[in-house]
Design a protein around this motif. Structure first.
Motif, PDB file in Angstrom:
ATOM      1  N   LYS A   3       0.824  -1.206   0.000  1.00  0.00           N
ATOM      2  CA  LYS A   3       0.000   0.000   0.000  1.00  0.00           C
ATOM      3  C   LYS A   3       0.860   1.259   0.000  1.00  0.00           C
ATOM      4  O   LYS A   3       0.558   2.215  -0.699  1.00  0.00           O
ATOM      5  CB  LYS A   3      -0.925   0.006   1.220  1.00  0.00           C
ATOM      6  CG  LYS A   3      -1.999  -1.058   1.148  1.00  0.00           C
ATOM      7  CD  LYS A   3      -2.843  -1.064   2.401  1.00  0.00           C
ATOM      8  CE  LYS A   3      -3.850  -2.205   2.346  1.00  0.00           C
ATOM      9  NZ  LYS A   3      -4.598  -2.342   3.576  1.00  0.00           N
ATOM     10  N   ALA A   4       1.935   1.249   0.779  1.00  0.00           N
ATOM     11  CA  ALA A   4       2.771   2.441   0.905  1.00  0.00           C
ATOM     12  C   ALA A   4       3.622   2.694  -0.332  1.00  0.00           C
ATOM     13  O   ALA A   4       3.769   3.837  -0.770  1.00  0.00           O
ATOM     14  CB  ALA A   4       3.672   2.311   2.135  1.00  0.00           C
ATOM     15  N   LYS A   5       4.198   1.650  -0.893  1.00  0.00           N
ATOM     16  CA  LYS A   5       5.102   1.787  -2.045  1.00  0.00           C
ATOM     17  C   LYS A   5       4.806   0.721  -3.088  1.00  0.00           C
ATOM     18  O   LYS A   5       5.572  -0.236  -3.260  1.00  0.00           O
ATOM     19  CB  LYS A   5       6.563   1.678  -1.594  1.00  0.00           C
ATOM     20  CG  LYS A   5       7.019   2.709  -0.605  1.00  0.00           C
ATOM     21  CD  LYS A   5       7.221   4.040  -1.289  1.00  0.00           C
ATOM     22  CE  LYS A   5       7.727   5.056  -0.273  1.00  0.00           C
ATOM     23  NZ  LYS A   5       7.910   6.344  -0.861  1.00  0.00           N
ATOM     24  N   PRO A   6       3.728   0.838  -3.824  1.00  0.00           N
ATOM     25  CA  PRO A   6       3.377  -0.181  -4.817  1.00  0.00           C
ATOM     26  C   PRO A   6       4.429  -0.306  -5.934  1.00  0.00           C
ATOM     27  O   PRO A   6       4.629  -1.373  -6.487  1.00  0.00           O
ATOM     28  CB  PRO A   6       2.030   0.275  -5.370  1.00  0.00           C
ATOM     29  CG  PRO A   6       1.907   1.702  -4.992  1.00  0.00           C
ATOM     30  CD  PRO A   6       2.744   1.914  -3.773  1.00  0.00           C
ATOM     31  N   VAL A   7       5.105   0.784  -6.254  1.00  0.00           N
ATOM     32  CA  VAL A   7       6.128   0.748  -7.310  1.00  0.00           C
ATOM     33  C   VAL A   7       7.294  -0.152  -6.883  1.00  0.00           C
ATOM     34  O   VAL A   7       7.799  -0.948  -7.669  1.00  0.00           O
ATOM     35  CB  VAL A   7       6.632   2.183  -7.625  1.00  0.00           C
ATOM     36  CG1 VAL A   7       7.761   2.157  -8.629  1.00  0.00           C
ATOM     37  CG2 VAL A   7       5.493   3.043  -8.124  1.00  0.00           C
TER      38      VAL A   7
END
Length: 185
Positions: A3-7
């Motif tokens: 959720k925080a860093k999908p990339v």
């Protein structure tokens, strides 16, 4: 993390093979990877941690100076080409091999487990490579390369160890002096 860093999550999933040891680049020679470095360092300086920062940094400089001088003295006593603990390790490993060597030439061979498990590794002594890749990553012949090297008449093991593990490199690493200084100012 998704959720925080999908990339980042997407990148890690697409490049998961990059995280395996056998995919490491072979330029840096490491015998092992340890995550205890910080713990070892903290244990080494634990009795000085209550010092002021400038005093602590000066104490660490002094500890490193003493350690380097000890290593320099050890380096002066060493004989041979490769560090003794590496040669000892390789000699021990070469006694416990259960591998079959099928030579293509004096430089190339296929190595399989006795009994024929079907897994085959190609060793090239000239290029210092094994399809297992441990030799290229660590700079120390893997068990497959050892099986081939020890099957050859009069083949010294130390000839196939990367220069990184040489006594000359060890001496060079500790040749610079960390200067003694009269006070921390």
């Amino acid at each position: 993390m998704e959720k925080a860093k999908p990339v980042v999550t997407d990148y890690l999933r697409r490049h998961k093979k990059l995280w395996t040891r056998r995919q490491f680049k072979t330029i840096c020679k490491v015998d092992y990877v340890t995550n205890n470095l910080a713990e070892s360092f903290n244990n080494w300086i634990k009795q000085y941690k209550s010092m002021n920062l400038d005093d602590l940094m000066d104490k660490i400089r002094q500890l490193i100076m003493i350690k380097w001088n000890q290593r320099r003295k050890i380096g002066k006593k060493l004989d041979g080409f490769i560090l003794p603990h590496i040669i000892k390790k390789l000699n021990e490993q070469s006694r416990e091999l259960n591998l079959d060597v099928s030579e293509c030439s004096e430089e190339v061979a296929e190595i399989t487990l006795f009994g024929g498990s079907g897994f085959r590794f190609v060793v090239n002594l000239v290029d210092r490579t094994c399809s297992y890749r441990q030799w290229q990553v660590s700079g120390i012949p893997c068990k497959h390369a050892l099986a081939f090297i020890t099957a050859l008449p009069n083949a010294p093991i130390d000839k196939y160890v990367d220069f990184y593990y040489s006594i000359e490199k060890f001496r060079g690493a500790y040749s610079a002096l960390i200067p003694a200084i009269p006070d921390k100012t």
